[in-house]
Structures are given as C-alpha cells and as structure tokens.
Design a protein around this motif. Structure first.
Motif, PDB file in Angstrom:
ATOM      1  N   THR A  97       1.038  -1.470  -0.348  1.00  0.00           N
ATOM      2  CA  THR A  97       0.128  -0.012  -0.048  1.00  0.00           C
ATOM      3  C   THR A  97       1.037   1.748  -0.004  1.00  0.00           C
ATOM      4  O   THR A  97       2.347   1.028   0.601  1.00  0.00           O
ATOM      5  CB  THR A  97      -1.174  -0.265   0.694  1.00  0.00           C
ATOM      6  OG1 THR A  97      -0.534   0.455   2.769  1.00  0.00           O
ATOM      7  CG2 THR A  97      -1.896  -0.722   1.282  1.00  0.00           C
ATOM      8  N   TYR A  98      -0.067   2.174  -0.261  1.00  0.00           N
ATOM      9  CA  TYR A  98       1.005   3.673  -0.380  1.00  0.00           C
ATOM     10  C   TYR A  98      -0.424   4.498   0.713  1.00  0.00           C
ATOM     11  O   TYR A  98      -1.111   4.337   0.740  1.00  0.00           O
ATOM     12  CB  TYR A  98       2.135   3.906  -1.544  1.00  0.00           C
ATOM     13  CG  TYR A  98       0.701   4.481  -3.146  1.00  0.00           C
ATOM     14  CD1 TYR A  98       0.537   5.632  -3.042  1.00  0.00           C
ATOM     15  CD2 TYR A  98       0.073   3.598  -3.597  1.00  0.00           C
ATOM     16  CE1 TYR A  98      -0.513   6.290  -3.790  1.00  0.00           C
ATOM     17  CE2 TYR A  98      -1.218   4.005  -4.387  1.00  0.00           C
ATOM     18  CZ  TYR A  98      -1.129   5.447  -4.551  1.00  0.00           C
ATOM     19  OH  TYR A  98      -1.966   6.167  -5.293  1.00  0.00           O
ATOM     20  N   ASN A  99       0.285   5.780   0.895  1.00  0.00           N
ATOM     21  CA  ASN A  99      -0.360   7.046   1.228  1.00  0.00           C
ATOM     22  C   ASN A  99       0.445   8.287   1.138  1.00  0.00           C
ATOM     23  O   ASN A  99       1.623   8.210   0.364  1.00  0.00           O
ATOM     24  CB  ASN A  99       0.256   7.061   2.710  1.00  0.00           C
ATOM     25  CG  ASN A  99      -0.558   5.641   3.832  1.00  0.00           C
ATOM     26  OD1 ASN A  99      -1.804   5.312   2.905  1.00  0.00           O
ATOM     27  ND2 ASN A  99      -0.250   5.180   4.926  1.00  0.00           N
ATOM     28  N   GLN A 100      -0.092   9.142   0.252  1.00  0.00           N
ATOM     29  CA  GLN A 100       0.141  10.169   0.159  1.00  0.00           C
ATOM     30  C   GLN A 100      -0.777  11.356   0.480  1.00  0.00           C
ATOM     31  O   GLN A 100      -1.833  11.006   0.596  1.00  0.00           O
ATOM     32  CB  GLN A 100       0.025   9.901  -1.332  1.00  0.00           C
ATOM     33  CG  GLN A 100       0.849  10.442  -2.483  1.00  0.00           C
ATOM     34  CD  GLN A 100       0.484  10.414  -3.628  1.00  0.00           C
ATOM     35  OE1 GLN A 100      -0.013  10.117  -4.553  1.00  0.00           O
ATOM     36  NE2 GLN A 100       1.405  10.328  -4.624  1.00  0.00           N
ATOM     37  N   GLY A 101      -0.005  12.196   1.341  1.00  0.00           N
ATOM     38  CA  GLY A 101      -0.497  13.674   1.694  1.00  0.00           C
ATOM     39  C   GLY A 101      -1.037  14.448   0.606  1.00  0.00           C
ATOM     40  O   GLY A 101      -0.824  14.316  -0.529  1.00  0.00           O
ATOM     41  N   ILE A 102      -2.000  15.746   0.772  1.00  0.00           N
ATOM     42  CA  ILE A 102      -1.366  16.940   0.067  1.00  0.00           C
ATOM     43  C   ILE A 102       0.074  17.458  -0.753  1.00  0.00           C
ATOM     44  O   ILE A 102      -0.663  16.710  -1.784  1.00  0.00           O
ATOM     45  CB  ILE A 102      -2.096  17.614   0.741  1.00  0.00           C
ATOM     46  CG1 ILE A 102      -4.119  17.782   1.006  1.00  0.00           C
ATOM     47  CG2 ILE A 102      -2.763  18.818  -0.440  1.00  0.00           C
ATOM     48  CD1 ILE A 102      -4.992  17.946   1.769  1.00  0.00           C
ATOM     49  N   ILE A 103       0.807  17.416   0.092  1.00  0.00           N
ATOM     50  CA  ILE A 103       1.257  17.423  -0.302  1.00  0.00           C
ATOM     51  C   ILE A 103       2.650  16.491  -1.512  1.00  0.00           C
ATOM     52  O   ILE A 103       3.348  17.096  -2.494  1.00  0.00           O
ATOM     53  CB  ILE A 103       3.169  17.872   0.639  1.00  0.00           C
ATOM     54  CG1 ILE A 103       2.534  19.442   1.762  1.00  0.00           C
ATOM     55  CG2 ILE A 103       4.084  18.625   0.116  1.00  0.00           C
ATOM     56  CD1 ILE A 103       2.012  20.465   0.482  1.00  0.00           C
ATOM     57  N   GLY A 104       2.154  15.444  -0.550  1.00  0.00           N
ATOM     58  CA  GLY A 104       2.909  14.650  -1.758  1.00  0.00           C
ATOM     59  C   GLY A 104       2.494  14.117  -2.996  1.00  0.00           C
ATOM     60  O   GLY A 104       3.061  13.794  -3.833  1.00  0.00           O
TER      61      GLY A 104
END
Length: 144
Positions: A97-104
């Motif tokens: 899995t991967y997580n991305q925030g807004i900046i990411g």
C-alpha cells in the motif's frame, strides 16, 4: 554495482526500480537556510550546524536506499551505517500500500508499506511515484 544487481538470482529479471523523492530535502534545507540567516545576523550557529548535519544525513540516506521488484522478489535496502534489507518472494507478499498526503500528491511522492508473510508491515517514506511502483509490484505478484 548496486545491492540489487549483486543479489539477483539466476533467471531473475529486474522489472522496476523506485527512487526516493527530492522532497526529503525540504525540511533540512529550510532549517539550514534559517540557521544561515541567524548566523549571518550574529547567532544561530547551532541551528546552522544541526541543519547541515540533518541535510548531510538525508543525502546519505537518499544515495544508500534501493527499491526494486523483480520477477521473483520485492527488494528494499536502506541504511547508511547499518544495512537493513527486505527480500520478500512475490508469492509471500500479502500486500503493498502507499499513502500520500496533500503535499505528496502535488509533488509526486509518498510512503510505501510492504506487507509480507512473516515480516509484518515495513514502511519506506519519500518514494517517488509510489503508485507506479505499487502497480509494478502488483503486476509482478499476479504473474508469479
């Protein structure tokens, strides 16, 4: 020769490699910049030194981290002084899995989490184009 190339088994082909993203340098560069401003104003030498040490450490991490997927395994190697490697057979990968925030999402980086039988969940932060790497791993797993 890279760690990944050294550990390839006979008949194993490299499918995809991932790199770390330049965003990992933003925070230490900012601290170094403000330390330099404070130092030129007559103080702040400790902030400058700490910022430069942090930046230097991140450069070492950037160049010593390798991520790859082959037709047989998912490989990750991290560590500057101590080496930590993850080597999971494609048939033993339970999920990625991967997580991305807004900046990411704006800049195209995120954290990848490899979950394998017997190793639990392993996070790898600041991976460039994590969705592409996740797709490549999914293709390799389904082909295995």
């Amino acid at each position: 020769m890279s760690y990944i190339e050294q550990t390839l088994m006979p008949g194993e082909n490299l499918i995809s490699e991932a790199t770390l993203h330049w965003a990992m340098f933003i925070a230490p560069t900012t601290v170094s910049f403000f330390g330099l401003l404070a130092y030129s104003g007559g103080g702040g030498s400790i902030v400058l030194v700490l910022g430069l040490l942090w930046l230097g450490w991140r450069v070492l991490v950037y160049y010593s981290t390798e991520l790859a997927v082959t037709n047989k395994r998912v490989l990750a190697k991290t560590g500057v002084i101590r080496r930590h490697s993850i080597d999971v057979q494609n048939s033993k990968v339970e999920g990625l899995t991967y997580n991305q925030g807004i900046i990411g999402r704006i800049f195209g980086y995120g954290s990848i989490f490899v979950r394998g039988t017997g190793i639990g969940m392993v996070p790898i932060p600041y991976v460039a184009a994590p969705e592409t790497f996740k797709r490549d791993v999914s293709i390799a797993i389904s082909a295995a």
